[in-house]
Write an enzyme that holds these catalytic residues in place. Structure first.
Site, short mmCIF file in Angstrom:
data_model
loop_
_atom_site.label_atom_id
_atom_site.label_comp_id
_atom_site.label_asym_id
_atom_site.label_seq_id
_atom_site.Cartn_x
_atom_site.Cartn_y
_atom_site.Cartn_z
N MET A 79 16.70 -2.92 -5.97
CA MET A 79 15.62 -2.29 -5.21
C MET A 79 14.99 -1.11 -5.94
O MET A 79 15.50 -0.65 -6.95
CB MET A 79 16.16 -1.83 -3.85
CG MET A 79 16.66 -2.95 -2.95
SD MET A 79 17.34 -2.36 -1.38
CE MET A 79 15.84 -1.76 -0.56
N HIS A 80 13.85 -0.68 -5.42
CA HIS A 80 13.20 0.60 -5.74
C HIS A 80 12.52 0.67 -7.11
O HIS A 80 11.76 1.60 -7.36
CB HIS A 80 14.20 1.77 -5.68
CG HIS A 80 15.08 1.77 -4.48
ND1 HIS A 80 14.60 1.83 -3.20
CD2 HIS A 80 16.44 1.75 -4.36
CE1 HIS A 80 15.60 1.83 -2.34
NE2 HIS A 80 16.73 1.77 -3.02
N ASP A 238 18.43 -6.37 -2.81
CA ASP A 238 19.75 -6.92 -3.08
C ASP A 238 20.74 -6.70 -1.94
O ASP A 238 21.53 -7.59 -1.61
CB ASP A 238 20.32 -6.40 -4.41
CG ASP A 238 20.28 -4.89 -4.55
OD1 ASP A 238 19.89 -4.19 -3.59
OD2 ASP A 238 20.64 -4.40 -5.64
#
Length: 494
Positions: A79-80, A238
């Site tokens: 992520m991110h 995830d």
């Protein structure tokens, strides 16, 4: 018989999984790629490496199988990460990853000047260094030429989906971690887009994780050995994908993921935020919501100790001397903040720290301290959820660290909660394949596919006497970071 591909786009490798419509894992392939650390605390990756790994890995995954039988693909990804594309969909710069700490200045600006209260109102979260919005601000301030070229802002797994379909898409669970999404109302936050100097046309279209965003492009399908009309699910971050893979959907489920990072994931049908925003309030891949505590270094702490300090690859051998009688008796503690920390302390300056060593401290003591330190830090997030009145008496567990019986025993007793170990521990990859089943129409809902395929193989139960010992150790552990906090800040400024 239909086949489904699950993609787990991790930090160090992509893991590809082939599953049939009976839930049987038919094949697994892993392709590693490098990480770049251009400055201390920075972490980035070349999206071209993801493309290469996918294009090489899927044909390898399908060897000996009929590619025409593949009905769907679903991706769970780190992520991110900030992936920026120009008008011709070319990658502008390396992706700035979730564990990158360069945005301390931008995080301080968002939390202090914009204000945590307004951020929480707009996005249900406050700013963390790993989130995407501070990275957008960093690029605007430090790389204005690159910022001016941005036509699309994407997340890592969404770039993989773009490679497959040509569609710029993002699901709600992954978008929740950008600090650009109004999580409660599931739309881009106009206020946050304005603060970052970007507009809605630069953002991907939003979907539920189980929605079909399109089909694999004919030319890509041919290169990969796939048939026509392979549906691609929007996928999930995830942790949300891993939660699907472990059956943590609906109301009140819990999953602990012990991978490179460590997470505590609590599912809910309803939107909710804790008062101090110590836990992330995100959308879930099942269409609902979840609370999540995320620590930046979990199994990676043990990997660091084994690889860099002990210079060994035999992790199991290092755990053998840690016998039952040593549990709850170690006087050495470890703060697992090797990359700074997110939940629940939100401190980019925090650092990994051993404390309590003496002349008779052994190699095994250090190993035990690292394993226990990660478990104690996981409990920090669990305690925030418990303070909200959420009961956590049991949890699923997944991730590479969950392969260690010793580590699971420690966690069960440190949390004083049962840990359910699954028959199939494939994490985000399995969750991605299950989302693909829903996207392709094989199942009506995420809940339905979870009920069909997720099975508990064994349960690790806490032992009252050992849990009491660890309760005492945890109360000591939780005093260490507050005592070191000011020093961490001074050390980073030097």
């Amino acid at each position: 018989m239909n086949l489904y591909i699950g993609i787990d786009l991790g930090t160090s490798a992509v893991k590809l999984l082939l599953m049939d419509d009976q839930g049987q894992i038919k094949n697994v392939v892993s392709k590693e790629y490098p990480l770049e650390f251009p400055h201390p605390g920075w972490s980035q990756q070349n999206p071209e490496d993801w493309r290469r790994a996918i294009m090489e890995g899927i044909p390898e995954l399908l060897k000996g199988f009929d590619g025409a039988a593949v009905a769907g693909i679903g991706c769970g990804g780190q992520m991110h990460g900030l992936v920026i594309l120009d008008e011709e969909d070319r990658v502008i710069r390396p992706a700035i990853l979730w564990n990158d700490g360069r945005t301390a200045k931008q995080v301080e600006y968002l939390n202090s000047e914009i204000g945590k209260e307004r951020l929480s109102e707009w996005t249900a979260n406050i700013a963390f260094a790993g989130f995407t919005a501070p990275k957008v601000l960093w690029v605007r301030e430090n790389e204005p030429e690159n910022f001016s070229r941005i036509a699309k802002i994407m997340l890592p797994k969404d770039y993989v989906n773009y490679i497959l379909t040509g569609v710029h898409a993002c699901d709600y669970s992954d978008a929740s971690g950008m600090l650009l999404l109004d999580v409660q109302h599931k739309c881009w936050s106009r206020e946050m887009l304005d603060i970052c100097g970007i507009c809605q046309t630069q953002m991907p279209k939003l979907f539920e994780s189980y929605d079909c965003i399109g089909t694999v492009k004919p030319e890509i399908a041919k290169l990969l050995g796939l048939g026509e009309d392979v549906k691609v699910a929007a996928g999930a971050g995830d942790n949300a994908a891993a939660a699907v893979g472990t059956g943590v959907v609906g109301e009140g489920g819990c999953n602990i993921s012990l991978g490179t990072s460590g997470t505590v994931f609590i599912s809910s049908k309803n939107f909710g935020v804790d008062q101090n925003n110590a836990l992330h309030a995100f959308a879930h891949a099942d269409g609902g919501y979840h609370l999540m505590g995320c620590m930046l270094s979990a199994a990676s702490c043990n990997k660091w100790l084994m690889d860099e300090i002990f210079r060994t690859s035999d992790y199991s051998a290092e755990q053998l001397p840690i016998t039952e009688d040593r549990l709850g008796e170690n006087h050495v503690y470890f703060l697992p903040y090797l990359m700074g920390e997110r939940s629940p302390i939100n401190d980019t300056n925090a650092r990994g720290t051993f404390i309590g060593m003496t002349m008779d401290t052994t190699r095994a003591d250090l190993t035990q301290a690292v394993l226990e330190g990660v478990a104690f830090a996981i409990r920090d997030s669990v305690e925030v959820a418990r303070a909200l009145g959420i009961r956590i008496d049991s949890s699923k567990i997944c991730g590479g660290g969950a392969k260690s019986p010793l580590w699971k025993k420690m966690i069960a007793n440190i949390l004083n909660a049962e840990l359910e170990c699954l028959e199939s521990e494939q994490g985000p990859g399995m969750g991605g394949a299950m989302l693909a089943m829903v996207a392709s129409g094989a199942y009506a809902s995420v809940q339905e596919v979870c009920d069909r395929f997720v099975r508990v193989a064994s349960t690790v139960r806490p032992e009252p006497e050992l849990a009491a010992k660890y309760e005492k150790r945890y109360q000591q552990f939780r005093k260490i970071y507050p005592a070191c906090k000011e020093l961490f800040s001074e050390l980073v400024k030097e």
